[in-house]
Design a protein around this motif. Structure first.
Motif, PDB file in Angstrom:
ATOM      1  N   GLN A 174       0.808  -1.216   0.000  1.00 44.39           N
ATOM      2  CA  GLN A 174       0.000   0.000   0.000  1.00 44.39           C
ATOM      3  C   GLN A 174       0.847   1.274   0.000  1.00 44.39           C
ATOM      4  O   GLN A 174       0.470   2.277  -0.599  1.00 44.39           O
ATOM      5  CB  GLN A 174      -0.912  -0.002   1.239  1.00 44.39           C
ATOM      6  N   ASN A 175       1.977   1.239   0.673  1.00 47.28           N
ATOM      7  CA  ASN A 175       2.795   2.439   0.814  1.00 47.28           C
ATOM      8  C   ASN A 175       4.131   2.286   0.095  1.00 47.28           C
ATOM      9  O   ASN A 175       5.175   2.705   0.594  1.00 47.28           O
ATOM     10  CB  ASN A 175       3.028   2.744   2.301  1.00 47.28           C
ATOM     11  N   ALA A 232       1.911  -2.411   5.040  1.00 45.18           N
ATOM     12  CA  ALA A 232       0.479  -2.429   4.764  1.00 45.18           C
ATOM     13  C   ALA A 232       0.259  -3.063   3.405  1.00 45.18           C
ATOM     14  O   ALA A 232       0.829  -2.621   2.402  1.00 45.18           O
ATOM     15  CB  ALA A 232      -0.092  -1.018   4.794  1.00 45.18           C
ATOM     16  N   GLN A 234      -2.517  -4.444   0.507  1.00 41.17           N
ATOM     17  CA  GLN A 234      -3.880  -4.458  -0.018  1.00 41.17           C
ATOM     18  C   GLN A 234      -4.038  -5.710  -0.865  1.00 41.17           C
ATOM     19  O   GLN A 234      -3.754  -5.722  -2.060  1.00 41.17           O
ATOM     20  CB  GLN A 234      -4.159  -3.194  -0.850  1.00 41.17           C
ATOM     21  N   HIS A 235      -4.444  -6.797  -0.213  1.00 43.77           N
ATOM     22  CA  HIS A 235      -4.495  -8.091  -0.888  1.00 43.77           C
ATOM     23  C   HIS A 235      -5.833  -8.257  -1.616  1.00 43.77           C
ATOM     24  O   HIS A 235      -6.891  -7.954  -1.049  1.00 43.77           O
ATOM     25  CB  HIS A 235      -4.314  -9.221   0.129  1.00 43.77           C
ATOM     26  N   GLY A 239      -8.201  -8.167   1.422  1.00 39.87           N
ATOM     27  CA  GLY A 239      -8.353  -6.763   1.803  1.00 39.87           C
ATOM     28  C   GLY A 239      -7.088  -6.232   2.467  1.00 39.87           C
ATOM     29  O   GLY A 239      -5.991  -6.793   2.308  1.00 39.87           O
ATOM     30  N   THR A 240      -7.246  -5.179   3.250  1.00 39.47           N
ATOM     31  CA  THR A 240      -6.097  -4.517   3.867  1.00 39.47           C
ATOM     32  C   THR A 240      -5.595  -5.286   5.085  1.00 39.47           C
ATOM     33  O   THR A 240      -6.353  -5.608   5.995  1.00 39.47           O
ATOM     34  CB  THR A 240      -6.465  -3.086   4.299  1.00 39.47           C
ATOM     35  N   ILE A 242      -2.217  -5.147   7.862  1.00 42.38           N
ATOM     36  CA  ILE A 242      -1.099  -4.320   8.324  1.00 42.38           C
ATOM     37  C   ILE A 242      -0.253  -5.144   9.284  1.00 42.38           C
ATOM     38  O   ILE A 242      -0.763  -5.739  10.241  1.00 42.38           O
ATOM     39  CB  ILE A 242      -1.599  -3.038   9.014  1.00 42.38           C
ATOM     40  N   THR A 267      -6.129  -3.812  14.446  1.00 39.27           N
ATOM     41  CA  THR A 267      -6.581  -3.964  13.067  1.00 39.27           C
ATOM     42  C   THR A 267      -7.265  -5.325  12.924  1.00 39.27           C
ATOM     43  O   THR A 267      -7.221  -6.157  13.822  1.00 39.27           O
ATOM     44  CB  THR A 267      -5.407  -3.879  12.070  1.00 39.27           C
ATOM     45  N   THR A 269      -6.288  -7.532  10.879  1.00 35.58           N
ATOM     46  CA  THR A 269      -5.327  -8.292  10.087  1.00 35.58           C
ATOM     47  C   THR A 269      -5.297  -9.765  10.452  1.00 35.58           C
ATOM     48  O   THR A 269      -5.219 -10.632   9.565  1.00 35.58           O
ATOM     49  CB  THR A 269      -3.925  -7.681  10.248  1.00 35.58           C
TER      50      THR A 269
END
Length: 288
Positions: A174-175, A232, A234-235, A239-240, A242, A267, A269
């Motif tokens: 993501q980043n 992070a 974004q699969h 989904g997200t 972290i 989260t 996760t």
């Protein structure tokens, strides 16, 4: 409380040095170092003058060192004493610290297969992602969770190269753009630890030719060191997610690191991760 550089702490260090040298000397017999016994001894182990002879230093100087006097010592002399007393690597490093010097950096092998213990740890870390990389950032072991979560392929052999050239990983991260400068800077910092190793330059040159982004970042000559990071992802199937990533050095293989990823608290996760791995037929242990 005494500070690390206060007179009290120096006195404590000299006391520990005195007791350490005496204890190491007492455990080495003349026969251990190929010297004649010389008859009965009041105390076990080598005499001070025997250690001095073996180390190639003056008897008075060695006596002063063992007494904890404030004298100058060199790395060469400490190494000679370590050999005379048959010190192991940990004991040699301890002697350096007690004498007020930094222990020499242990030599690192370019790449070594993970030990069975590390492999078991990596397997046990599942369903959380983890991998081992060598000093050149080559993967030496990757668990199944890392392959599923980060999109690592069997053709991914180097962590740095994959970061900049694996299109699937780049989409997932993501980043990516914010993280890329730190990744390049960390690789340059690692390369500086081994100035005589041409492999770092070869990897950087080849990657710069393949990745304009890396070429631009490498030309900045930025350096950075970190032992932790936040990833992070974004699969597309989960989904997200972290993760807190922690880099753990492997002392038995200097230059190698175990990188473990933990779902970030607060989260979703952990749940997303377990669901994803079940979809890929990977076993998710039940709590308790």
């Amino acid at each position: 409380m005494a500070t690390p550089h206060s007179p009290q702490s120096r006195d404590d260090r000299r006391t520990e040095l005195r007791e350490f040298l005496r204890s190491r000397r007492a455990r080495v017999s003349p026969a251990d170092v190929g010297m004649p016994d010389g008859g009965r001894r009041r105390t076990p182990g080598l005499r001070r003058e025997e250690v001095a002879v073996l180390a190639g230093v003056g008897v008075s100087w060695y006596t002063w060192l063992e007494q904890g006097r404030d004298i100058k010592v060199s790395e060469q002399v400490l190494d000679a004493i370590a050999r005379a007393l048959l010190l192991g690597s940990a004991e040699r490093a301890h002697l350096y610290r007690l004498a007020g010097l930094n222990p020499p950096q242990a030599p690192s092998a370019p790449t070594v297969a993970p030990s069975p213990e590390v492999r078991r740890l990596l397997d046990a870390w599942s369903p959380r992602p983890g991998y081992v990389r060598d000093r050149h950032w080559n993967f030496t072991a990757v668990n199944d969770a890392a392959r599923v979560v980060f999109g690592y392929r069997e053709s991914d052999h180097n962590c740095l190269v994959s970061f900049f050239t694996n299109a699937h990983y780049r989409v997932l991260h993501q980043n990516w753009a914010e993280t890329a400068p730190d990744v390049a800077a960390a690789f340059r910092a690692d390369a500086a630890r081994y100035p005589d190793d041409p492999e770092f330059g070869r990897i950087a040159t080849a990657l710069a030719a393949a990745s304009p982004e890396f070429a631009e970042l490498w030309a900045r000559h930025d350096v950075a060191e970190h032992t932790s990071a936040v990833k992070a992802v974004q699969h597309p199937d989960a989904g997200t997610m972290i993760f807190d990533a922690t880099l753990l050095p492997l002392p038995e293989h200097p230059g190698h690191h175990l990188i473990l990823h933990n779902p970030r608290p607060g989260t979703d996760t952990q749940r997303r991760l377990e669901t994803l791995l079940r979809q890929h037929s990977l076993v998710v242990p039940h709590p308790g």
